[in-house]
Design a protein around this motif. Structure first.
Motif, PDB file in Angstrom:
ATOM      1  N   PHE A 180       0.850  -1.193   0.000  1.00  0.00           N
ATOM      2  CA  PHE A 180       0.000   0.000   0.000  1.00  0.00           C
ATOM      3  C   PHE A 180       0.883   1.239   0.000  1.00  0.00           C
ATOM      4  O   PHE A 180       1.568   1.520   0.981  1.00  0.00           O
ATOM      5  CB  PHE A 180      -0.916  -0.003   1.229  1.00  0.00           C
ATOM      6  CG  PHE A 180      -2.008   1.018   1.150  1.00  0.00           C
ATOM      7  CD1 PHE A 180      -3.190   0.718   0.506  1.00  0.00           C
ATOM      8  CD2 PHE A 180      -1.838   2.273   1.688  1.00  0.00           C
ATOM      9  CE1 PHE A 180      -4.196   1.666   0.412  1.00  0.00           C
ATOM     10  CE2 PHE A 180      -2.840   3.221   1.608  1.00  0.00           C
ATOM     11  CZ  PHE A 180      -4.022   2.918   0.967  1.00  0.00           C
ATOM     12  N   HIS A 182       0.778   5.018  -0.135  1.00  0.00           N
ATOM     13  CA  HIS A 182       0.071   6.298  -0.049  1.00  0.00           C
ATOM     14  C   HIS A 182       0.446   6.932   1.284  1.00  0.00           C
ATOM     15  O   HIS A 182       0.416   6.269   2.314  1.00  0.00           O
ATOM     16  CB  HIS A 182      -1.435   6.087  -0.133  1.00  0.00           C
ATOM     17  CG  HIS A 182      -2.236   7.342  -0.267  1.00  0.00           C
ATOM     18  ND1 HIS A 182      -2.725   8.034   0.821  1.00  0.00           N
ATOM     19  CD2 HIS A 182      -2.625   8.044  -1.349  1.00  0.00           C
ATOM     20  CE1 HIS A 182      -3.393   9.088   0.411  1.00  0.00           C
ATOM     21  NE2 HIS A 182      -3.353   9.126  -0.911  1.00  0.00           N
ATOM     22  N   TYR A 188      -4.238   5.090   8.175  1.00  0.00           N
ATOM     23  CA  TYR A 188      -4.849   3.791   7.890  1.00  0.00           C
ATOM     24  C   TYR A 188      -4.454   2.769   8.955  1.00  0.00           C
ATOM     25  O   TYR A 188      -5.268   1.932   9.346  1.00  0.00           O
ATOM     26  CB  TYR A 188      -4.438   3.308   6.499  1.00  0.00           C
ATOM     27  CG  TYR A 188      -4.608   4.381   5.453  1.00  0.00           C
ATOM     28  CD1 TYR A 188      -5.746   5.194   5.435  1.00  0.00           C
ATOM     29  CD2 TYR A 188      -3.630   4.624   4.490  1.00  0.00           C
ATOM     30  CE1 TYR A 188      -5.899   6.202   4.500  1.00  0.00           C
ATOM     31  CE2 TYR A 188      -3.783   5.621   3.542  1.00  0.00           C
ATOM     32  CZ  TYR A 188      -4.910   6.414   3.557  1.00  0.00           C
ATOM     33  OH  TYR A 188      -5.053   7.411   2.630  1.00  0.00           O
ATOM     34  N   CYS A 322      -3.964   4.488  -2.948  1.00  0.00           N
ATOM     35  CA  CYS A 322      -5.062   4.023  -2.094  1.00  0.00           C
ATOM     36  C   CYS A 322      -6.263   3.415  -2.822  1.00  0.00           C
ATOM     37  O   CYS A 322      -6.876   2.473  -2.281  1.00  0.00           O
ATOM     38  CB  CYS A 322      -5.525   5.140  -1.157  1.00  0.00           C
ATOM     39  SG  CYS A 322      -6.140   6.620  -1.961  1.00  0.00           S
ATOM     40  N   PHE A 326     -10.107  -0.311  -2.976  1.00  0.00           N
ATOM     41  CA  PHE A 326     -11.542  -0.036  -3.092  1.00  0.00           C
ATOM     42  C   PHE A 326     -12.357  -1.229  -3.598  1.00  0.00           C
ATOM     43  O   PHE A 326     -13.459  -1.477  -3.087  1.00  0.00           O
ATOM     44  CB  PHE A 326     -11.783   1.182  -3.989  1.00  0.00           C
ATOM     45  CG  PHE A 326     -11.364   2.494  -3.383  1.00  0.00           C
ATOM     46  CD1 PHE A 326     -10.776   2.558  -2.123  1.00  0.00           C
ATOM     47  CD2 PHE A 326     -11.548   3.680  -4.068  1.00  0.00           C
ATOM     48  CE1 PHE A 326     -10.387   3.771  -1.564  1.00  0.00           C
ATOM     49  CE2 PHE A 326     -11.172   4.895  -3.520  1.00  0.00           C
ATOM     50  CZ  PHE A 326     -10.585   4.942  -2.274  1.00  0.00           C
ATOM     51  N   VAL A 333     -16.014   1.389   1.489  1.00  0.00           N
ATOM     52  CA  VAL A 333     -15.555   2.622   0.843  1.00  0.00           C
ATOM     53  C   VAL A 333     -16.559   3.746   1.087  1.00  0.00           C
ATOM     54  O   VAL A 333     -16.196   4.855   1.512  1.00  0.00           O
ATOM     55  CB  VAL A 333     -15.349   2.396  -0.676  1.00  0.00           C
ATOM     56  CG1 VAL A 333     -15.149   3.728  -1.398  1.00  0.00           C
ATOM     57  CG2 VAL A 333     -14.156   1.483  -0.924  1.00  0.00           C
ATOM     58  N   CYS A 374      -8.914   9.231   1.618  1.00  0.00           N
ATOM     59  CA  CYS A 374      -8.308   8.690   2.840  1.00  0.00           C
ATOM     60  C   CYS A 374      -9.353   8.047   3.744  1.00  0.00           C
ATOM     61  O   CYS A 374      -9.113   6.990   4.341  1.00  0.00           O
ATOM     62  CB  CYS A 374      -7.566   9.796   3.591  1.00  0.00           C
ATOM     63  SG  CYS A 374      -6.241  10.564   2.631  1.00  0.00           S
ATOM     64  N   THR A 377     -10.448   4.705   2.402  1.00  0.00           N
ATOM     65  CA  THR A 377      -9.402   3.709   2.641  1.00  0.00           C
ATOM     66  C   THR A 377      -9.388   3.287   4.106  1.00  0.00           C
ATOM     67  O   THR A 377      -9.237   2.103   4.429  1.00  0.00           O
ATOM     68  CB  THR A 377      -8.031   4.279   2.243  1.00  0.00           C
ATOM     69  OG1 THR A 377      -8.080   4.718   0.883  1.00  0.00           O
ATOM     70  CG2 THR A 377      -6.942   3.237   2.399  1.00  0.00           C
TER      71      THR A 377
END
Length: 475
Positions: A180, A182, A188, A322, A326, A333, A374, A377
């Motif tokens: 991941f 981001h 997260y 990110c 989804f 989401v 954000c 996520t």
């Protein structure tokens, strides 16, 4: 030539396409497979970028402007692009060198530490490089020292951020070969830890809809209908206030995205309710485009990365933007976005109270763009650890986090001559707070030594600390 390099390194589509080409070439794939994989990877990122741009320049920005006007809010909306555009005015060259060195440092740390992640989100790499250029310059570093120190810091965070997300990322994608990438990683991770409080909760994706409501399991339909309702409510409030305003024309000039909503003047053709409906459905269309791009990228970049993993960095894991998560939890989401935005509103009221009762603090308005990308996520991460309850609680706490962190970071940005501007995502904020304060007290060569030590720590740990029998990328 420098401008060309900056453009290549800051364009995610080309950057990831080149890495896909390298991976396929190292596997000695036929030329036709190399061309196909490279082109499809680039097209996938362009599709993803088109969806993001469609949202940000259209209904997402409009919703933010309408919300702020409807509820009479004034303050700072955290925005990465705005503050980076200011930094690049004076630090464009330094940013380019830091970015180049940082990407090399990322490969080195992936090769010789236990963080085997290659960070592929090019625009976030550019943003972080710019912030580090400004911070370290305040700390007295210039020229080569600035480039080396900033590059090492950048390489460190490019591996560290995916590493802290990986335990939950594996639960989301069900494999260990996708990371991941981001710079909201701390947020997260925080949402995932909050989600763990509700282990055993039913997943957001297992919600049993009545038979007549099963159409809501379709992501596009669910997001479209939800956003239509939100647009109608918020736009209706804004229109009511606009009709009562003394100077509606001035309102239109101030809030450009409200043009056509207040039915001012005979030339106005679109009724506000029609605009709200089409904007809500356009929002769903943007999300659909993003998800299509993600599926295309993942289908090509993961197989292509085997070449880099086998030849250059054994066990390398691509860390991607990110929206890659989804498709794995579409209900989470939508829930994550809405609840994170609610957390941002609650956080704003807390800041208002602190500002009036205790000490002056910056009022951070809930920006729709960071709360969508954000917050959504964070909802997926919270759901992976604690189901529906973890999704709701994790994304709400994330909304509070990306409200308070920018508020704490604001004094640091002011000290760096960026008053009334701040970053939106969690990693930018905590990096700005920590290293911004360090740079104000540790100057010159001592600051460069700090950069080197921080970068070398995970590499030294890898060689000094005993390893488990089966070392995983999550370590």
């Amino acid at each position: 030539m420098l401008d060309f390099v900056i453009n290549i390194l800051s364009t995610p589509a080309i950057l990831v396409g080149l890495l896909s080409l390298l991976g396929l070439a190292l596997q000695r794939k036929p030329i036709e497979d190399i061309v196909k994989g490279t082109v499809k990877t680039i097209v996938g990122f362009l599709v993803l970028s088109a969806g993001s741009s469609f949202l940000q320049t259209g209904s997402l920005n409009a919703f933010g402007d309408i919300f702020n006007y409807a509820f009479n809010m004034q303050g700072v909306v955290p925005n990465n692009e705005a503050i980076v555009s200011l930094g690049l005015q004076d630090f464009a060259t330094d940013t380019a060198y830091i970015m180049c060195i940082g990407m090399i440092a990322n490969i080195v740390i992936a090769r010789f530490s236990r963080w085997h992640y290659i960070f592929l989100t090019g625009h976030h790499t550019l943003y972080m490089a710019c912030m580090l250029a400004v911070i370290l310059n305040v700390g007295g570093l210039t020229g080569v020292q600035l480039w080396i120190g900033g590059g090492l810091f950048l390489g460190f965070i490019m591996a560290f951020s995916p590493a802290i997300c990986q335990p939950t990322m594996k639960k989301i994608v069900k494999v260990d070969g996708l990371g991941f990438g981001h710079f909201g990683g701390a947020g997260y991770w925080f949402a995932a830890q909050c989600g763990k409080l509700f282990k055993g909760s039913k997943s957001s994706e297992d919600i049993n809809f009545p038979q007549r409501l099963t159409f809501l399991r379709d992501t596009t339909v669910a997001i479209g209908l939800t956003m239509v309702v939100f647009f109608l409510i918020v736009t209706g409030i804004a229109v009511g206030k606009g009709i009562l305003a003394e100077d509606p024309e001035a309102l239109l000039a101030t809030y450009t995205n409200l043009g056509g909503l207040l039915n001012v003047g005979a030339e106005t053709q679109t009724h506000w309710a029609v605009w709200a409906i089409t904007s809500g459905l356009s929002f769903a269309g943007g999300v659909y485009i993003i998800l299509s791009g993600v599926r295309l990228i993942v289908g090509e970049i993961v197989p292509a990365f085997r070449g880099i993993a086998e030849k250059l960095v054994p066990g390398a894991i691509p860390a991607i933007d990110c929206p890659v998560v989804f498709p794995y939890a579409p209900n989470a989401v939508l829930i994550g976005f809405l609840v994170s935005f609610l957390g941002g509103i609650v956080g704003l009221f807390i800041l208002v109270f602190i500002n009036s009762a205790f000490v002056p603090v910056a009022l951070i308005l809930p920006g729709v763009i960071p709360h969508f990308f954000c917050g959504a996520t964070a909802g997926v991460f919270g759901n992976a650890e604690g189901g529906l309850k973890g999704c709701v609680f994790g994304s709400f706490m994330h909304g509070l986090l990306i409200t308070f962190l920018p508020a704490i970071c604001m004094p640091v940005m002011g000290a760096l001559n960026f008053a009334n501007c701040t970053f939106s995502d969690a990693d930018f904020s905590w990096m700005g707070i920590v290293f911004g304060n360090i740079a104000q007290y540790v100057q010159g060569s001592a600051l460069l030594i700090v950069c080197i030590v921080v970068y070398l720590l995970p590499i030294i740990y890898n060689f000094v600390a005993p390893k488990k029998k089966e070392t995983t990328a999550a370590e």
